[in-house]
Design a protein around this motif. Structure first.
Motif: not given
Length: 125
Positions: A33-56
């Protein structure tokens, strides 16, 4: 990556791919249930950008939430099974009504043919 400063923390707005990041929800046992921000990707490829929105979340929530999700999934599966059974039952009832109707029509047609035959035989005498 593009960042926007909000007070004491930076919020990722775009990834190195050039896309605007999207907010998703994690359903892993470690972060249910914890939200995060990340790369939407294109055709299944992701650049690895990741950041939690909610605290642990606390240890107790990590123990309880997966069990609740499992029970919810089991109940949804059972509900879908019941719906499929009801659908099959309705389909069978529909066929039964159709067969009864066809039987009634066949009886009426047979009756009319018998009457026509009897009339033809009587008129020939």
């Amino acid at each position: 990556m593009e960042y926007t400063s909000t007070g004491d923390s930076s919020v990722v707005r775009a990834c190195v791919c050039g896309y605007e990041v999207v907010v998703r929800t994690s359903w892993t046992n470690a972060n249910p249930g914890r939200r995060f921000r990340g790369c939407p990707g294109d055709n299944g490829s992701y650049c690895g950008v990741f950041q939690w929105v909610d605290p642990p979340i606390c240890r107790r929530a990590k123990e309880i939430i997966p069990g609740l999700l499992s029970r919810l999934n089991d109940q949804e599966r059972q509900l879908n099974e019941y719906r499929q059974k009801d659908f099959k039952k309705e389909a069978l009832e529909g066929k039964l009504i159709t067969y009864r109707l066809m039987g009634t029509v066949a009886s009426v047609v047979t009756f009319v043919l018998i009457i026509l035959y009897v009339r033809a035989v009587v008129s020939c005498m």
